[in-house]
Design a protein around this motif. Structure first.
Motif, PDB file in Angstrom:
ATOM      1  N   ILE A  36      58.108  13.167  73.196  1.00 52.79           N
ATOM      2  CA  ILE A  36      56.771  13.148  72.596  1.00 52.79           C
ATOM      3  C   ILE A  36      56.175  14.553  72.566  1.00 52.79           C
ATOM      4  O   ILE A  36      55.508  14.958  71.599  1.00 52.79           O
ATOM      5  CB  ILE A  36      55.862  12.178  73.359  1.00 52.79           C
ATOM      6  N   GLY A  37      56.405  15.329  73.628  1.00 49.59           N
ATOM      7  CA  GLY A  37      55.890  16.695  73.664  1.00 49.59           C
ATOM      8  C   GLY A  37      56.502  17.567  72.589  1.00 49.59           C
ATOM      9  O   GLY A  37      55.798  18.350  71.930  1.00 49.59           O
ATOM     10  N   GLY A  58      54.979  16.587  69.403  1.00 49.65           N
ATOM     11  CA  GLY A  58      53.641  17.148  69.276  1.00 49.65           C
ATOM     12  C   GLY A  58      53.695  18.588  68.777  1.00 49.65           C
ATOM     13  O   GLY A  58      52.912  18.997  67.903  1.00 49.65           O
ATOM     14  N   VAL A  99      51.885  14.751  74.171  1.00 51.74           N
ATOM     15  CA  VAL A  99      51.678  15.139  72.773  1.00 51.74           C
ATOM     16  C   VAL A  99      50.655  16.268  72.661  1.00 51.74           C
ATOM     17  O   VAL A  99      50.849  17.217  71.881  1.00 51.74           O
ATOM     18  CB  VAL A  99      51.260  13.911  71.929  1.00 51.74           C
ATOM     19  N   PHE A 100      49.597  16.217  73.443  1.00 51.06           N
ATOM     20  CA  PHE A 100      48.612  17.301  73.389  1.00 51.06           C
ATOM     21  C   PHE A 100      49.151  18.584  74.009  1.00 51.06           C
ATOM     22  O   PHE A 100      48.843  19.684  73.540  1.00 51.06           O
ATOM     23  CB  PHE A 100      47.319  16.873  74.083  1.00 51.06           C
ATOM     24  N   THR A 101      49.954  18.445  75.048  1.00 47.55           N
ATOM     25  CA  THR A 101      50.551  19.636  75.667  1.00 47.55           C
ATOM     26  C   THR A 101      51.533  20.306  74.709  1.00 47.55           C
ATOM     27  O   THR A 101      51.548  21.539  74.581  1.00 47.55           O
ATOM     28  CB  THR A 101      51.261  19.263  76.977  1.00 47.55           C
ATOM     29  N   GLY A 102      52.361  19.510  74.042  1.00 48.43           N
ATOM     30  CA  GLY A 102      53.303  20.082  73.079  1.00 48.43           C
ATOM     31  C   GLY A 102      52.593  20.786  71.937  1.00 48.43           C
ATOM     32  O   GLY A 102      52.996  21.886  71.524  1.00 48.43           O
ATOM     33  N   GLY A 103      51.525  20.180  71.432  1.00 47.39           N
ATOM     34  CA  GLY A 103      50.780  20.816  70.349  1.00 47.39           C
ATOM     35  C   GLY A 103      50.109  22.101  70.792  1.00 47.39           C
ATOM     36  O   GLY A 103      50.156  23.126  70.084  1.00 47.39           O
ATOM     37  N   LEU A 112      54.648  18.478  65.043  1.00 49.65           N
ATOM     38  CA  LEU A 112      53.540  18.142  64.146  1.00 49.65           C
ATOM     39  C   LEU A 112      52.614  19.345  63.932  1.00 49.65           C
ATOM     40  O   LEU A 112      52.188  19.621  62.806  1.00 49.65           O
ATOM     41  CB  LEU A 112      52.752  16.963  64.719  1.00 49.65           C
ATOM     42  N   VAL A 113      52.311  20.054  65.016  1.00 54.18           N
ATOM     43  CA  VAL A 113      51.463  21.243  64.882  1.00 54.18           C
ATOM     44  C   VAL A 113      52.191  22.343  64.124  1.00 54.18           C
ATOM     45  O   VAL A 113      51.617  23.018  63.254  1.00 54.18           O
ATOM     46  CB  VAL A 113      51.020  21.739  66.279  1.00 54.18           C
TER      47      VAL A 113
END
Length: 258
Positions: free
Chosen positions: A164-165, A168, A63-67, A171-172
């Protein structure tokens, strides 16, 4: 000069010998996979360790990598008036490359080290010798269930990490960059191809085998004492990470640059 060449030769011969030992270990593992008996309880425990207990770290990493990927693509695309490509590039970047590689490296960090330390400790405390006295083959009892668990569960983790990525990035993109939610999802779905998804899952299976196999191999070859256990754990993670990155290059070339 002769001493320098001799040192290089020793390093090359050492690498070749290690490659041969790993190849023989892999072949023996594959051979035991198709021969009974099968230890289903050990396999179930390995599935939980490799798969289920890895979900939190895989989810957070994805999730943090995708964002972050969405922010970087938007920032870079703004230089060429190409901000609209964020959904497409996040999707292809996560599914083709970042999802499988990051999951593989997280598995190497978490699972490979755990397997190597566990098996090395068993060797140091002579539990593996006890298995032999009980007519139980150590590779069939310790290696095969873990490698099978990696083969089956890591592709599932990669699929979950890809989703999930992408979410993420969604969402961003929607909340921070102002993209239309429906348009973002539509662009993501339209841009991905079946080949992208298949390559991601195949990479996951390969990385799962590499990660678990390296943990078992270095655990089985551990030296004596606490220092031997530590060295085996360190070597297993390094070898797994390097082989995962090398396998990623080869698989990417096989799928997309034929």
């Amino acid at each position: 000069m002769a001493g320098f060449l001799a040192a290089i030769g020793r390093v090359v011969l050492g690498w070749l010998a290690a490659t041969g030992r790993i190849a023989l270990f892999t072949g023996e593992t594959l051979l035991h996979m198709v021969r009974p008996p099968f230890y289903f309880r050990e396999f179930g425990a390995a599935v939980l360790n490799v798969g289920y207990f890895s979900l939190p770290v895989v989810g957070l990493t994805a999730v943090f990598t995708g964002g972050a990927l969405a922010l970087q693509i938007y920032s870079g695309g703004a230089r060429f008036n190409a901000e609209a490509v964020v959904p497409q590039i996040v999707a292809i970047g996560m599914v083709r490359e970042l999802g499988p590689v990051l999951v593989g490296l997280m598995i190497a960090a978490r699972v490979t080290s755990s397997i190597a330390a566990e098996i090395a400790t068993m060797k140091v405390t002579e539990q593996i010798d006890a298995l032999v006295t009980l007519s139980t083959h150590p590779m069939k009892y310790l290696t095969v269930p873990r490698v099978l668990a990696g083969l089956i569960t890591v592709p599932v983790l990669v699929g979950i990490g890809d989703i999930i990525g992408i979410m993420g990035g969604y969402l961003v993109g929607v909340n921070r960059l102002g993209f239309n939610p429906a348009s973002y999802l539509q662009n993501t779905v339209d841009f991905l191809e079946l080949r992208d998804i298949i390559s991601s899952l195949v990479k996951g299976a390969a990385f799962g085998v590499i990660a678990t196999l390296m943990g078992c191999y270095f655990g089985m070859r551990s030296g004596r004492g606490a220092q031997g256990v530590g060295a085996a754990t360190k070597s297993s993670v390094v070898a797994a990470a390097v082989l995962i990155l090398a396998a990623n290059f080869l698989l990417t070339q096989a799928f997309f640059f034929q």
